[in-house]
Design a protein around this motif. Structure first.
Motif, PDB file in Angstrom:
ATOM      1  N   GLU A 269      77.707 -26.276  43.228  1.00 43.27           N
ATOM      2  CA  GLU A 269      78.992 -25.590  43.095  1.00 43.27           C
ATOM      3  C   GLU A 269      80.146 -26.580  43.171  1.00 43.27           C
ATOM      4  OE1 GLU A 269      79.155 -22.604  46.061  1.00 43.27           O
ATOM      5  OE2 GLU A 269      77.697 -21.284  45.086  1.00 43.27           O
ATOM      6  N   ARG A 270      80.045 -27.530  44.062  1.00 43.90           N
ATOM      7  CA  ARG A 270      81.131 -28.483  44.215  1.00 43.90           C
ATOM      8  C   ARG A 270      81.252 -29.391  42.995  1.00 43.90           C
ATOM      9  NH1 ARG A 270      81.772 -32.855  49.027  1.00 43.90           N
ATOM     10  NH2 ARG A 270      84.001 -33.260  48.798  1.00 43.90           N
ATOM     11  N   LEU A 271      80.128 -29.819  42.439  1.00 40.32           N
ATOM     12  CA  LEU A 271      80.177 -30.631  41.226  1.00 40.32           C
ATOM     13  C   LEU A 271      80.807 -29.856  40.073  1.00 40.32           C
ATOM     14  CD1 LEU A 271      76.701 -32.431  41.295  1.00 40.32           C
ATOM     15  CD2 LEU A 271      78.945 -33.493  41.564  1.00 40.32           C
ATOM     16  N   ALA A 272      80.440 -28.582  39.952  1.00 39.96           N
ATOM     17  CA  ALA A 272      80.996 -27.760  38.870  1.00 39.96           C
ATOM     18  C   ALA A 272      82.496 -27.582  39.031  1.00 39.96           C
ATOM     19  CB  ALA A 272      80.296 -26.404  38.842  1.00 39.96           C
ATOM     20  N   GLN A 273      82.967 -27.420  40.273  1.00 34.12           N
ATOM     21  CA  GLN A 273      84.392 -27.239  40.499  1.00 34.12           C
ATOM     22  C   GLN A 273      85.171 -28.524  40.272  1.00 34.12           C
ATOM     23  OE1 GLN A 273      84.230 -25.796  44.476  1.00 34.12           O
ATOM     24  NE2 GLN A 273      83.505 -23.777  43.886  1.00 34.12           N
ATOM     25  N   MET A 274      84.545 -29.669  40.565  1.00 32.89           N
ATOM     26  CA  MET A 274      85.246 -30.945  40.430  1.00 32.89           C
ATOM     27  C   MET A 274      85.246 -31.463  38.996  1.00 32.89           C
ATOM     28  SD  MET A 274      83.883 -32.880  43.864  1.00 32.89           S
ATOM     29  CE  MET A 274      84.758 -34.386  43.454  1.00 32.89           C
ATOM     30  N   HIS A 275      84.120 -31.303  38.288  1.00 30.44           N
ATOM     31  CA  HIS A 275      83.981 -31.963  36.986  1.00 30.44           C
ATOM     32  C   HIS A 275      83.491 -31.024  35.879  1.00 30.44           C
ATOM     33  CE1 HIS A 275      84.643 -35.809  38.940  1.00 30.44           C
ATOM     34  NE2 HIS A 275      83.700 -35.527  39.804  1.00 30.44           N
ATOM     35  N   GLY A 276      83.234 -29.760  36.188  1.00 29.17           N
ATOM     36  CA  GLY A 276      82.778 -28.845  35.144  1.00 29.17           C
ATOM     37  C   GLY A 276      81.437 -29.259  34.571  1.00 29.17           C
ATOM     38  N   ALA A 277      81.333 -29.166  33.236  1.00 25.78           N
ATOM     39  CA  ALA A 277      80.062 -29.458  32.569  1.00 25.78           C
ATOM     40  C   ALA A 277      79.755 -30.946  32.495  1.00 25.78           C
ATOM     41  CB  ALA A 277      80.084 -28.874  31.147  1.00 25.78           C
ATOM     42  N   ARG A 278      80.694 -31.786  32.919  1.00 29.26           N
ATOM     43  CA  ARG A 278      80.437 -33.226  32.849  1.00 29.26           C
ATOM     44  C   ARG A 278      79.584 -33.724  34.005  1.00 29.26           C
ATOM     45  NH1 ARG A 278      85.911 -36.264  32.478  1.00 29.26           N
ATOM     46  NH2 ARG A 278      86.345 -34.954  34.293  1.00 29.26           N
ATOM     47  N   ALA A 279      79.348 -32.925  35.021  1.00 32.45           N
ATOM     48  CA  ALA A 279      78.555 -33.326  36.178  1.00 32.45           C
ATOM     49  C   ALA A 279      77.319 -32.439  36.293  1.00 32.45           C
ATOM     50  CB  ALA A 279      79.379 -33.253  37.456  1.00 32.45           C
ATOM     51  N   ALA A 280      76.264 -32.957  36.915  1.00 35.63           N
ATOM     52  CA  ALA A 280      75.017 -32.197  37.035  1.00 35.63           C
ATOM     53  C   ALA A 280      74.212 -32.714  38.214  1.00 35.63           C
ATOM     54  CB  ALA A 280      74.194 -32.305  35.747  1.00 35.63           C
ATOM     55  N   LEU A 281      73.414 -31.825  38.780  1.00 37.26           N
ATOM     56  CA  LEU A 281      72.404 -32.172  39.771  1.00 37.26           C
ATOM     57  C   LEU A 281      71.068 -31.681  39.234  1.00 37.26           C
ATOM     58  CD1 LEU A 281      71.196 -32.999  42.501  1.00 37.26           C
ATOM     59  CD2 LEU A 281      71.899 -30.762  43.392  1.00 37.26           C
ATOM     60  N   SER A 282      70.121 -32.592  39.042  1.00 32.44           N
ATOM     61  CA  SER A 282      68.811 -32.221  38.494  1.00 32.44           C
ATOM     62  C   SER A 282      67.719 -32.700  39.442  1.00 32.44           C
ATOM     63  CB  SER A 282      68.615 -32.836  37.101  1.00 32.44           C
ATOM     64  OG  SER A 282      68.679 -34.250  37.169  1.00 32.44           O
ATOM     65  N   LEU A 283      66.677 -31.887  39.573  1.00 26.75           N
ATOM     66  CA  LEU A 283      65.502 -32.207  40.382  1.00 26.75           C
ATOM     67  C   LEU A 283      64.295 -32.286  39.463  1.00 26.75           C
ATOM     68  CD1 LEU A 283      66.022 -29.826  43.444  1.00 26.75           C
ATOM     69  CD2 LEU A 283      66.828 -32.163  43.151  1.00 26.75           C
ATOM     70  N   ARG A 284      63.492 -33.351  39.629  1.00 25.77           N
ATOM     71  CA  ARG A 284      62.313 -33.533  38.787  1.00 25.77           C
ATOM     72  C   ARG A 284      61.119 -33.885  39.672  1.00 25.77           C
ATOM     73  NH1 ARG A 284      63.527 -33.810  33.438  1.00 25.77           N
ATOM     74  NH2 ARG A 284      65.730 -34.180  32.906  1.00 25.77           N
ATOM     75  N   ALA A 285      59.997 -33.326  39.312  1.00 25.99           N
ATOM     76  CA  ALA A 285      58.745 -33.672  39.999  1.00 25.99           C
ATOM     77  C   ALA A 285      58.228 -35.001  39.446  1.00 25.99           C
ATOM     78  CB  ALA A 285      57.718 -32.570  39.783  1.00 25.99           C
ATOM     79  N   ARG A 286      57.890 -35.914  40.334  1.00 26.17           N
ATOM     80  CA  ARG A 286      57.399 -37.226  39.921  1.00 26.17           C
ATOM     81  C   ARG A 286      55.910 -37.163  39.620  1.00 26.17           C
ATOM     82  NH1 ARG A 286      59.370 -41.684  44.051  1.00 26.17           N
ATOM     83  NH2 ARG A 286      58.991 -43.000  42.207  1.00 26.17           N
TER      84      ARG A 286
END
Length: 437
Positions: free
Chosen positions: A406-423
């Motif tokens: 939520e904080r990334l979306a409020q600060m930078h909109g679609a230019r920021a992201a948090l992604s989780l990937r299984a190794r």
């Protein structure tokens, strides 16, 4: 096993133009008090509404029409004392057309333009064309239709001379002082019609609502600025709320973390005093790095280097508690000066230890890396080879991760992201990607 948890879904469909009924409702709603003020009298009450709206047109007609009518009656009533044959009925008809036609026609046509909901540039051109068309119409009447209309009125009233032509009557309002000789000279000269045409055009432009064109431009500029201010205030409020939630979460988690660490120190004192001493040193280093963040409201800009220092202190303390934990921070020194939001990276490191390292049996590793993407964005990754999604039972929906998204979306909109990937070899890789501007 989940492959990835992206922050953003597909972009929303573009907004469709509002229907005509919704557009008219918005046009007839009062303007915000920030633009019009809160103390409008009877004469200016119509200014609370958008320029050339129905309320604006009716209110302006009520105010200005009343004043024009009073002036017209004040000039026409004294003529009733003269003989009926000398009444300037043709001149009165021309005055009525000159005054009331633009007062009625111009604003009404401008209202029809605004109802169309055209883009600003097209609407401006159409409003300007309405004003010019009204002026041209009045000038054409004055040039070609005024004299035939006066002749028709004289014929109806029976005020024709022996040649069947109307009697010439000079209408003057006010007091004029001049000598008889100057009047004779003025009658002998043929005056130029240009000054009268200019005055007539300016009067028609004003009565048709020409001054409202500037009001229309100021209104659009004011609404745009007000919308920007409100959007900024809303974004700042949402950001403060997210920061408060993040601070509350940190305040709730921090006591448990300290209690567990102190319990580990107490247990190690009896069995391994050297490790207990090392844990205390690591705890002191961590508190020195963490306390400034916990005391602030999270609104201060921080750098990636400061966040990495906090993560290093935390991982060093966790490695002192759990000797089976190995950790590594591999970041180019040139990237440490880049801005990075506070308390996000430490949250990812805590998740890696809690959900990856602690449930795993045997040695575990946590690695922190940072790089510049091809599009110039900064990507910071916290990876572990721990239990992974299945044993951890968390696919990225925890409260801490939700707050980060939520904080990334409020600060930078679609230019920021948090992604989780299984190794592939086990564990989870969490990456924050955000612009560096």
């Amino acid at each position: 096993m989940a492959a990835a948890t992206p922050l953003h879904t597909a972009p929303p469909a573009p907004l469709q133009p509002p229907p005509l009924q919704a557009l008219e409702q918005a046009l007839e709603a009062p303007l915000p008090a920030e633009l019009t003020g809160r103390s409008q009298g009877w004469l200016s009450r119509y200014r609370r509404y958008p320029v050339f709206s129905a309320h604006w047109v009716r209110g302006r007609l009520r105010t200005l029409g009343t004043l024009v009518l009073l002036l017209f009656l004040g000039a026409a009533l004294p003529m009733l004392d003269a003989p009926r044959a000398e009444w300037p009925l043709g001149g009165l008809l021309q005055a009525v057309v000159q005054l009331f036609v633009p007062l009625l026609l111009g604003p009404w046509l401008a209202w029809q333009v605004r109802r169309r909901g055209w883009p600003a540039a097209r609407e401006w051109r159409a409003l300007l064309l309405v004003m010019l068309a009204t002026i041209v119409l009045l000038l054409a009447f004055h040039r070609w239709a005024a004299e035939p209309a006066k002749q028709a009125v004289a014929t109806w009233a029976g005020t024709l001379d022996d040649d069947g032509r109307r009697q010439q009557v000079v209408m003057q309002i006010g007091i004029f002082v001049s000598s008889a000789k100057r009047q004779e000279q003025a009658q002998d000269k043929t005056s130029s019609p240009l000054p009268g045409v200019v005055v007539s055009a300016l009067l028609s432009f004003f009565l048709a609502g020409g001054a409202g064109l500037w009001g229309w431009r100021r209104e659009r500029a004011g609404l745009a600025a007000l919308a920007q201010e409100r959007a900024l205030a809303q974004a700042q409020g949402a950001r403060r709320e997210a920061e408060l939630r993040l601070s509350v979460l940190a305040a709730q988690v921090e006591p448990h973390f300290l209690f567990n660490t102190l319990a580990g120190v107490r247990s190690a004192i009896a069995t391994d005093p050297a490790r207990a001493s090392g844990m205390i040193d690591r705890l002191v280093e961590y508190l020195r790095a963490a306390i400034p963040h916990l005391r602030s409201d999270g609104s201060a800009d921080t750098t990636l280097g400061r966040q990495l220092d906090l993560v290093q202190s935390y991982l060093a303390l966790m490695a002192a508690r759990m000797p089976r934990l190995a950790w590594r921070v591999d970041v180019d020194p040139a990237l440490r000066a880049l801005p990075f939001p506070p308390l996000m990276l430490i949250s990812l490191a805590e998740n890696a230890v809690k959900h990856g390292v602690e449930p795993k049996v045997g040695p575990a590793q946590v690695e922190v890396t940072a790089r510049r993407e091809d599009d110039g964005r900064l990507a910071v990754t916290v990876a572990d080879d721990g239990a992974g999604f299945q044993q951890a039972g968390d696919a990225g929906g925890g409260l801490g991760l939700v707050n980060i998204r939520e904080r990334l979306a409020q600060m930078h909109g679609a230019r920021a992201a948090l992604s989780l990937r299984a190794r592939t070899g086990g564990g989870v890789s969490a990456t924050i990607t955000l612009p560096v501007d």
